[in-house]
Design a protein around this motif. Structure first.
Motif: not given
Length: 76
Positions: A36-49
């Motif tokens: 997930a951390a490396m997946n560009p489909e996740w925005s950084i803010l979306g992933l951390t949230t």
């Protein structure tokens, strides 16, 4: 022989919060987090949230650094 005669620095470690968290998770969850951390489909803010909602607190800058391969994970 004195008490401190053999005092030498240990090997230097460079922490990455993502790697540190992965080490506390079971193998399957660690793989999911790293992917997930490396997946560009996740925005950084979306992933951390999303991670925060699961109880994993991580700064967006950590994910950004990991994703850009600028953390110590890529130097090991």
């Amino acid at each position: 022989m004195g008490l401190l005669d053999d005092l030498t620095p240990g090997p230097r470690t460079y922490p990455c919060k993502i790697r540190t968290i992965c080490e506390t998770l079971d193998v399957d969850d660690a793989i999911i987090l790293n992917a997930a951390a490396m997946n560009p489909e996740w925005s950084i803010l979306g992933l951390t949230t999303a991670l925060g909602k699961k109880g994993i607190l991580i700064a967006p800058s950590v994910v950004k650094k990991h994703r850009e391969k600028a953390c110590s994970c890529w130097k090991i």
